[in-house]
Design a protein around this motif. Structure first.
Motif, mmCIF file in Angstrom:
data_model
loop_
_atom_site.group_PDB
_atom_site.id
_atom_site.type_symbol
_atom_site.label_atom_id
_atom_site.label_comp_id
_atom_site.label_asym_id
_atom_site.label_seq_id
_atom_site.Cartn_x
_atom_site.Cartn_y
_atom_site.Cartn_z
ATOM 1 N N ALA A 1 0.850 -1.199 0.000
ATOM 2 C CA ALA A 1 0.000 0.000 0.000
ATOM 3 C C ALA A 1 0.880 1.242 0.000
ATOM 4 O O ALA A 1 0.537 2.268 -0.567
ATOM 5 N N LYS A 2 2.030 1.117 0.682
ATOM 6 C CA LYS A 2 2.964 2.243 0.730
ATOM 7 C C LYS A 2 4.382 1.727 0.631
ATOM 8 O O LYS A 2 4.714 0.695 1.230
ATOM 9 N N PRO B 1 8.541 4.170 9.524
ATOM 10 C CA PRO B 1 7.129 4.479 9.273
ATOM 11 C C PRO B 1 6.640 5.744 9.980
ATOM 12 O O PRO B 1 5.602 6.278 9.618
ATOM 13 N N MET B 2 7.385 6.210 10.988
ATOM 14 C CA MET B 2 6.923 7.389 11.719
ATOM 15 C C MET B 2 7.329 8.687 11.030
ATOM 16 O O MET B 2 6.593 9.658 11.022
ATOM 17 N N GLY C 1 9.355 8.618 7.953
ATOM 18 C CA GLY C 1 9.816 8.374 6.589
ATOM 19 C C GLY C 1 8.890 8.973 5.545
ATOM 20 O O GLY C 1 7.824 9.492 5.855
ATOM 21 N N THR D 1 6.924 8.519 1.681
ATOM 22 C CA THR D 1 6.452 7.543 0.700
ATOM 23 C C THR D 1 7.028 7.876 -0.666
ATOM 24 O O THR D 1 7.255 9.048 -0.991
ATOM 25 N N TYR E 1 6.878 6.574 -5.026
ATOM 26 C CA TYR E 1 6.159 5.759 -6.016
ATOM 27 C C TYR E 1 7.117 5.276 -7.082
ATOM 28 O O TYR E 1 6.822 4.378 -7.850
ATOM 29 N N VAL F 1 -0.904 -0.394 7.424
ATOM 30 C CA VAL F 1 -1.059 1.067 7.423
ATOM 31 C C VAL F 1 -2.190 1.493 8.366
ATOM 32 O O VAL F 1 -2.121 2.548 8.989
ATOM 33 N N MET G 1 7.911 2.666 -11.945
ATOM 34 C CA MET G 1 6.720 3.382 -11.483
ATOM 35 C C MET G 1 5.683 2.413 -10.957
ATOM 36 O O MET G 1 5.434 1.376 -11.533
ATOM 37 N N ASN G 2 5.087 2.787 -9.892
ATOM 38 C CA ASN G 2 4.048 1.956 -9.341
ATOM 39 C C ASN G 2 2.858 2.857 -9.064
ATOM 40 O O ASN G 2 2.914 3.728 -8.219
ATOM 41 N N VAL H 1 0.534 2.618 -5.344
ATOM 42 C CA VAL H 1 0.913 2.939 -3.968
ATOM 43 C C VAL H 1 0.418 4.322 -3.554
ATOM 44 O O VAL H 1 0.215 5.207 -4.384
ATOM 45 N N GLN H 2 0.232 4.488 -2.244
ATOM 46 C CA GLN H 2 -0.261 5.759 -1.710
ATOM 47 C C GLN H 2 0.908 6.685 -1.403
ATOM 48 O O GLN H 2 1.925 6.244 -0.884
ATOM 49 N N ILE H 3 0.712 7.937 -1.698
ATOM 50 C CA ILE H 3 1.708 8.949 -1.339
ATOM 51 C C ILE H 3 1.100 9.807 -0.242
ATOM 52 O O ILE H 3 0.073 10.455 -0.450
ATOM 53 N N THR H 4 1.694 9.760 0.930
ATOM 54 C CA THR H 4 1.126 10.477 2.065
ATOM 55 C C THR H 4 2.236 11.148 2.856
ATOM 56 O O THR H 4 3.404 10.794 2.734
ATOM 57 N N SER H 5 1.832 12.095 3.681
ATOM 58 C CA SER H 5 2.759 12.728 4.599
ATOM 59 C C SER H 5 2.905 11.817 5.825
ATOM 60 O O SER H 5 1.991 11.082 6.160
ATOM 61 N N SER H 6 4.063 11.886 6.484
ATOM 62 C CA SER H 6 4.293 11.017 7.640
ATOM 63 C C SER H 6 3.359 11.426 8.787
ATOM 64 O O SER H 6 2.903 12.563 8.817
ATOM 65 N N PRO H 7 3.053 10.601 9.748
ATOM 66 C CA PRO H 7 3.467 9.199 9.863
ATOM 67 C C PRO H 7 2.774 8.307 8.847
ATOM 68 O O PRO H 7 1.659 8.595 8.440
ATOM 69 N N GLN H 8 3.479 7.241 8.488
ATOM 70 C CA GLN H 8 2.991 6.412 7.393
ATOM 71 C C GLN H 8 2.086 5.282 7.851
ATOM 72 O O GLN H 8 1.538 4.570 7.028
ATOM 73 N N TYR H 9 2.002 5.043 9.141
ATOM 74 C CA TYR H 9 1.029 4.056 9.602
ATOM 75 C C TYR H 9 0.420 4.547 10.905
ATOM 76 O O TYR H 9 0.867 5.546 11.464
#
Lengths: 443, 367
Positions: free
Chosen positions: A327-328, A334-335, A337, A339, A341, A362, B1-2, B5-13
């Motif tokens: 998913a990522k 993970p805190m 880092g 993401t 693509y 996630v 390229m994928n 996948v999600q592109i997000t700001s941290s935190p990632q989980y």
């Protein structure tokens, strides 16, 4: 038993998931046939390229010259030919030129015995020079040039030198393996830094989830007969943040907006200290680093010694590729880092981990309104109220936000991790800081 | 390229808990106590609860239609409806819980902006609103079917009997349990058996004797609102919420401590006893205290943000509950006490801001 130390305010216990790699010994990654070496891998000015298309270069050769004091040299991680210099995006959104090297020719160092240099006769400036020349930066992720950090301004003294072996980011175990596998080298690196900074005390902070690392370093300290103290710390995130680590280990508090040196402390990450050992003792520039490749979507998680510039996709392939749909894909932990693509993005000096997380890991959930649960306030290690600041920033009240401590935010992610409403609190803080700087809001 | 996948700001989980997760889990933890109410009061009680929930959900949907924000999935409307249903007398006419739910969702919750923006607990506000509007039906109680039928005894709650008894006799009553005994309040066989067993098996060696009459309210063999009677099942639900860290200990602990301490010290006075003779156990087990302490006062939106604030809030609610129960004109005090404390939350938040890292010391050094 002694009461374990930790920092008193806030903090969280994110799901650790270090088990996948904590016991896997580090191995050398396959040397990539093509390295992409960014000229900006550090905080500060980008290095200036010294090579052009078609140039033949040797392993460890200087290819990027630091520009100014706050900058860092870049070296060729592999021998070969410069195929091109192209502009790429780094995971943090920075656009930089990168030297693309096609592997060719002979390795000067790899597989050969390296001669030792005696550093006991060197003076401070000499050691600082070696650190600077070999392009060493903070390898915990911040990538601040180490020679700048270690240049004590006039009137400042280092009372405490603290080795940061906390590795509080979940999933990651690269520093852990480094401490377990190379304690003697790490300790020698620490002795070099001690020689340079002349602190009164040298402390080694390691969280208790790494008992083997604590034992290994204690053993190394005993063998070397030095007066360093290995301090086991209670597990809590973000203990690896230097402000929290100092508070935990000697109770001193870095003033808001200040630096550790103002309270007589210098903190250095285990990876950085090891790189200093390699530079000073072996004359080796920073061209590789330990990287944890892990996450639920990685087939065979591992700790790999990776050449800087290796495309992330190649590392993932080496670890068996994706066993589940990621998913990522994350560089770092993970805190904190980022993401990505594009799997062509290379490993840089600050890449402590490559993670591929599954949807399940996630724990995404629909964003809802803030339910005022107060978890973010409880989690914040610097005592600001994230939800309140988020609302202020959302209403463009930057001055108010700054008055309530916005600029102190370390972006550690504790609030965002814990938020049941999944409000992008850290992103909000970043935008707030950016706008406050743009609008020149006085701090 | 994928591209997947999600592109997000941290935190990632993230932590597992989500808003919807919290709301649905709290609701689930209330189900056993509600089911018990339905069991002892009959199926009509179930219809009361269903009517409350349906009205709350419909109101939430209506608000969503108007504001184009559909929030039913977060579970908060169902929880509010369920709490209102649990706070209704079993024989209440259906229009009362419906009005309570509509008032709670539309007026108390959505006029202030919906989930998290309301400053008063919607379920409690709804309950209090209908309580003052229809006091008669809201204080007409049904005897649980598990209690023996006593001829000529009109149903009342424990606290109602105690309140009237203490006011009328204005002297030595011997405490709440003696009062109940005097008016001929029925007691179940189970109470006698369990109390006997507890005394002989557990308490005798310790030199303690448990009087008869505590087991009934503990299990839920008492008249009262549908969901408030079983202290045992409410406690079980609360234990699960504590274990999952959905509610924290602060509010419940200081609420109980301040209420218990004050009741112990002063609660005996109205019964003609001295100080330190109040019956804390009786008060803890009767009325809506269990529901209030664990499920109402702990509502996140209407309680303070900081740990210190939660302690103050709980203590204040305990104090007010004691005041109303012992000296007020109503037998019940928890709902009003919590609503009053809701009003103080912004003040408490302001007074208990966390101390910022690296700031205090600078100021001290400068002064």
């Amino acid at each position: 038993m002694m009461r374990r130390l930790t920092f008193p305010l806030g903090g969280i216990h994110p799901v650790e998931r270090k088990g996948a790699t904590r016991n896997s010994a580090s191995a050398n990654a396959i040397i990539p046939s093509r390295c992409i070496v960014p000229l900006q891998q550090h905080i500060g000015a980008p290095a200036e390229s010294l090579v052009g298309k078609g140039d033949e270069i040797g392993e460890g050769m200087l290819i990027g010259q630091a520009k100014g004091f706050v900058s860092a040299n870049i070296h060729a991680p592999v021998p070969g030919t410069v195929k091109e210099i192209k502009s790429i995006y780094l995971p943090n959104g920075v656009r930089t030129d990168a030297v693309v090297i096609e592997l060719e020719g002979e390795f000067e160092r790899l597989g050969k015995e390296e001669s030792r240099r005696d550093w006991s006769g060197m003076d401070g400036p000499e050691i600082l020079d070696i650190i600077r020349e070999n392009g060493i930066v903070g390898m915990g992720g911040a990538t601040f040039p180490t020679h700048v950090k270690f240049s004590l301004p006039k009137g400042r003294r280092c009372e405490y030198l603290i080795l940061n072996g906390t590795e509080c980011e979940p999933y990651l175990s690269a520093d852990h393996r480094l401490m377990v596998e190379r304690p003697a080298q790490l300790l020698e690196g620490l002795r070099i830094v001690e020689h340079l900074l002349q602190p009164d005390h040298v402390l080694i902070g390691i969280e208790t989830n790494k008992p083997d690392a604590i034992a290994a370093l204690q053993n190394a300290v005993n063998e070397a007969g030095v007066n360093y103290r290995v301090v086991p710390l209670k597990i809590k995130y973000p203990q690896g943040d230097e402000k929290q680590l100092i508070k935990a280990i000697n109770g001193r508090e870095v003033p808001s907006g200040g630096l550790p040196l103002e309270i007589g402390c210098v903190v250095s990450n285990a990876g950085t200290v090891h790189a200093i050992y390699e530079a000073v003792v072996l004359g080796r520039p920073l061209i590789d680093r330990l990287v944890t490749v892990s996450g639920g979507a990685i087939a065979k998680p591992a700790n790999l010694k990776v050449r800087i510039g290796t495309p992330i996709g190649e590392l993932i392939n080496e670890c068996g590729g994706f066993s589940r749909t990621p998913a990522k894909i994350i560089t770092g932990g993970p805190m904190m880092g980022q993401t990505i693509y594009d799997l062509d993005i290379p490993v840089t000096k600050g890449t402590s981990g490559i993670l591929a997380l599954t949807e399940r890991e996630v724990n995404a959930a629909p964003r809802t309104a803030c339910i005022q649960c107060g978890r973010c306030v409880d989690a914040c290690p610097i005592g600001i109220e994230p939800t309140k600041l988020f609302k202020l920033i959302d209403h463009f009240e930057y001055e108010d936000a700054v008055a309530h401590g916005l600029m102190d935010c370390r972006e550690c992610g504790s609030c965002g991790y814990i938020c049941p409403a999944r409000i992008p609190l850290v992103q909000g803080m970043r935008i707030g800081k950016l706008m406050a700087r743009k609008k020149k809001v006085p701090v | 390229m994928n591209e997947q996948v999600q592109i997000t700001s941290s935190p990632q989980y993230h932590d597992r808990l989500s808003t919807a997760g919290i709301m649905w889990t709290v609701s689930a933890c209330l189900v056993p106590a509600t089911a018990w109410g339905v069991y002892v009061f009959g199926l009509r009680a179930l219809w009361v609860v269903i009517a409350s929930i349906a009205a709350a959900v419909a109101s939430e949907y209506l608000a969503g239609l108007v504001l184009k924000r559909f929030t039913l999935a977060d579970g908060s409307a169902v929880l509010t409806g369920l709490l209102i249903g649990m706070n209704m007398p079993p024989a209440v006419p259906f229009y009362i819980p419906v009005i309570a739910s509509v008032f709670a969702i539309l007026v108390v919750k959505w006029t202030f902006g919906g989930l998290g923006s309301n400053w008063m607990n919607p379920a409690l506000a709804g309950r209090v609103f209908v309580f003052f509007s229809w006091t008669g039906p809201m204080t007409t109680w049904t005897m649980p079917r598990t209690l023996p039928v006593v001829d000529g005894f009109t149903s009342a709650t424990y606290l109602g009997v105690v309140k009237t008894g203490a006011t009328e006799s204005a002297g030595a009553t011997g405490g709440p349990l003696a009062l109940l005994e005097r008016v001929g309040f029925p007691r179940s066989n189970l109470d006698t058996v369990v109390t006997d067993w507890l005394n002989s098996a557990l308490l005798e060696p310790l030199g303690i004797e448990l009087p008869f009459g505590y087991v009934d309210p503990f299990i839920g063999n008492i008249p009262g609102s549908i969901g408030e009677i079983s202290a045992l099942l409410l406690l079980l639900g609360a234990v699960y919420l504590f274990a999952r860290r959905i509610i924290t200990w602060e509010i419940s602990a200081t609420y109980f401590l301040s209420f218990g301490l004050l009741t112990w010290i002063f609660g005996g006075l109205i019964h003609g006893g001295g100080a330190f003779t109040g019956d804390v156990l009786f008060h803890a087990l009767s009325g809506g205290l269990m529901l209030a302490i664990f499920f109402m006062a702990t509502d996140m939106a209407t309680s303070p943000m900081t740990r210190k604030g939660l302690l103050i809030y709980g203590a204040g609610a305990g104090f007010l509950t004691f005041l109303i129960r012992t000296y007020g004109s109503f037998p019940e005090g928890a709902s009003l006490a919590i609503i009053l404390m809701n009003v103080f939350v912004p003040l408490i938040n302001r007074a208990t801001q966390p101390s910022r890292f690296g700031v205090q010391k600078v100021e001290e050094a400068e002064s």
